[in-house]
Every structure is written in C-alpha cells, then in structure tokens.
Design a protein around this motif. Structure first.
Motif, PDB file in Angstrom:
ATOM      1  N   SER A 159      44.653  81.786   9.002  1.00 44.69           N
ATOM      2  CA  SER A 159      44.868  81.058  10.242  1.00 44.69           C
ATOM      3  C   SER A 159      46.086  81.530  11.008  1.00 44.69           C
ATOM      4  O   SER A 159      46.312  81.148  12.129  1.00 44.69           O
ATOM      5  CB  SER A 159      45.063  79.562   9.930  1.00 44.69           C
ATOM      6  OG  SER A 159      43.926  79.061   9.268  1.00 44.69           O
ATOM      7  N   ALA A 160      46.908  82.384  10.376  1.00 37.74           N
ATOM      8  CA  ALA A 160      48.171  82.760  10.980  1.00 37.74           C
ATOM      9  C   ALA A 160      48.048  83.905  11.966  1.00 37.74           C
ATOM     10  O   ALA A 160      48.938  84.135  12.745  1.00 37.74           O
ATOM     11  CB  ALA A 160      49.174  83.145   9.892  1.00 37.74           C
ATOM     12  N   ARG A 183      58.223  77.683  12.199  1.00 37.56           N
ATOM     13  CA  ARG A 183      57.203  76.939  11.456  1.00 37.56           C
ATOM     14  C   ARG A 183      55.875  77.673  11.522  1.00 37.56           C
ATOM     15  O   ARG A 183      55.409  78.034  12.604  1.00 37.56           O
ATOM     16  CB  ARG A 183      57.047  75.534  12.027  1.00 37.56           C
ATOM     17  CG  ARG A 183      58.250  74.665  11.806  1.00 37.56           C
ATOM     18  CD  ARG A 183      58.121  73.278  12.427  1.00 37.56           C
ATOM     19  NE  ARG A 183      57.713  73.257  13.830  1.00 37.56           N
ATOM     20  CZ  ARG A 183      58.493  73.556  14.857  1.00 37.56           C
ATOM     21  NH1 ARG A 183      59.732  73.946  14.655  1.00 37.56           N
ATOM     22  NH2 ARG A 183      58.053  73.477  16.098  1.00 37.56           N
ATOM     23  N   LEU A 184      55.291  77.876  10.361  1.00 33.31           N
ATOM     24  CA  LEU A 184      53.985  78.525  10.268  1.00 33.31           C
ATOM     25  C   LEU A 184      53.112  77.693   9.353  1.00 33.31           C
ATOM     26  O   LEU A 184      53.395  77.570   8.152  1.00 33.31           O
ATOM     27  CB  LEU A 184      54.136  79.950   9.722  1.00 33.31           C
ATOM     28  CG  LEU A 184      52.842  80.751   9.556  1.00 33.31           C
ATOM     29  CD1 LEU A 184      52.181  80.977  10.919  1.00 33.31           C
ATOM     30  CD2 LEU A 184      53.130  82.086   8.888  1.00 33.31           C
ATOM     31  N   LEU A 185      52.097  77.057   9.931  1.00 36.94           N
ATOM     32  CA  LEU A 185      51.122  76.269   9.180  1.00 36.94           C
ATOM     33  C   LEU A 185      51.779  75.275   8.224  1.00 36.94           C
ATOM     34  O   LEU A 185      51.454  75.198   7.051  1.00 36.94           O
ATOM     35  CB  LEU A 185      50.190  77.219   8.415  1.00 36.94           C
ATOM     36  CG  LEU A 185      49.448  78.203   9.329  1.00 36.94           C
ATOM     37  CD1 LEU A 185      48.791  79.285   8.522  1.00 36.94           C
ATOM     38  CD2 LEU A 185      48.453  77.471  10.198  1.00 36.94           C
ATOM     39  N   THR A 203      50.999  81.068   2.028  1.00 31.69           N
ATOM     40  CA  THR A 203      50.901  80.543   3.379  1.00 31.69           C
ATOM     41  C   THR A 203      49.539  81.000   3.881  1.00 31.69           C
ATOM     42  O   THR A 203      49.165  82.143   3.700  1.00 31.69           O
ATOM     43  CB  THR A 203      52.026  81.122   4.263  1.00 31.69           C
ATOM     44  OG1 THR A 203      53.282  80.799   3.666  1.00 31.69           O
ATOM     45  CG2 THR A 203      51.974  80.558   5.663  1.00 31.69           C
ATOM     46  N   ASP A 204      48.774  80.119   4.483  1.00 30.63           N
ATOM     47  CA  ASP A 204      47.399  80.442   4.874  1.00 30.63           C
ATOM     48  C   ASP A 204      47.370  81.538   5.927  1.00 30.63           C
ATOM     49  O   ASP A 204      47.452  81.279   7.106  1.00 30.63           O
ATOM     50  CB  ASP A 204      46.696  79.193   5.380  1.00 30.63           C
ATOM     51  CG  ASP A 204      45.246  79.446   5.742  1.00 30.63           C
ATOM     52  OD1 ASP A 204      44.739  80.544   5.465  1.00 30.63           O
ATOM     53  OD2 ASP A 204      44.629  78.540   6.313  1.00 30.63           O
TER      54      ASP A 204
END
Length: 161
Positions: A154-155, A122-124, A150-151
């Motif tokens: 923030s990752a 899971r990523l963001l 996908t942001d």
C-alpha cells in the motif's frame, strides 16, 4: 546543371530528414518533468522520485533546497523507497510549518529557514520522528527508514538501486 544541384539538394535534405527521424525514434519518449512545487504556511516544498528519471531529478535538485527528506522501507535483503508518507514539520516552538503533507515519492525537499525542526513521518500507521538542523547555506538531509513488515503493497514503493 540546375536540375543536378536541385536533385542533390533534395537528396541531401531527404538524408538529413531521415537522420533526424532516426534520432527522434532513438530518443527517450519523455524526459523527467519537475514535480510541482507546493506551498503551505508560507513554506515551499516538492516531492517525487517515482521512477529512475524522477528520482535522479530529485537527487539533482536536492542540494539547492535547505532540507531533504528521504523515505524507505528496509529488511535484511535491502530497501525499497516509499511514497505516500505523511509528513509534519514543526519549528522549535512547536508551530506546524508543513502539516500532514503527503509525499508524492520517496524524496521531499523543503525551503526551511535555518533552525531546528522536529520532523514526523507516518507511513501506514507507523510513525518515525527525527530532529533536523538546517544551517545557513548548508543543505540538511534526513532519512526515514521503516523496518520490514510495514505494508509495502500500500505504500507505493520501488527498489533502491
């Protein structure tokens, strides 16, 4: 005669000392350090790969671990490695062996016994799932690639070379 040998010895020692200092100055400031090995539910795992030295180290050690996970975000221009991914690994009977552990970089390795596992990354808020088959004596590798959007800010990412 003794003073000549003594001065020659001092000159040679000074030259060697200067050479050693020059080599030290030209050496990298630090070398890659193994990321820490963690354990949960009796399963050892390690994650990292931030920076080229650590990524190279993780690639080097990966074949010595039964399972390797790689995390990236891809668009039409290329891919960025992703860190901060929440990983859950479940055995074939549904038991969580690694439960919501967070990757410290784009690579994670784990000492899993031979078998079949369901891996969730899971990523963001974006979840990907894959089945992983670990065979005796043969390292298994799986890549999780999220689509662009996908942001990434923030990752915690770095460009794939």
């Amino acid at each position: 005669m003794t003073s000549r040998i003594s001065s020659r010895t001092r000159s040679a020692a000074a030259a060697m000392l200067c050479g050693a200092a020059l080599l030290a100055a030209l050496s990298p400031a630090h070398s890659a350090i193994n990321p820490p090995i963690h354990m949960t539910h009796g399963i050892e795992y390690m994650s990292g790969g931030i920076g080229s030295d650590e990524a190279e180290l993780m690639e080097t050690v990966a074949p010595r671990w039964p399972a390797t996970f790689e995390f990236a975000i891809k668009d039409h221009k290329g891919a960025d490695f992703a860190a901060g991914v929440h990983v859950t690994v479940r055995s074939s009977n549904g038991t969580a062996l690694l439960d919501d552990v967070v990757s410290g970089g784009p690579f994670m390795v784990a000492r899993l016994d031979p078998g079949t596992y369901e891996v969730e990354a899971r990523l963001l808020g974006n979840t990907l799932k894959q089945t992983l088959h670990v065979l005796p004596g043969a390292p298994a590798r799986v890549a999780f690639v999220w689509p662009a959007g996908t942001d990434m800010a923030s990752a915690g990412t770095r460009a794939v070379q």
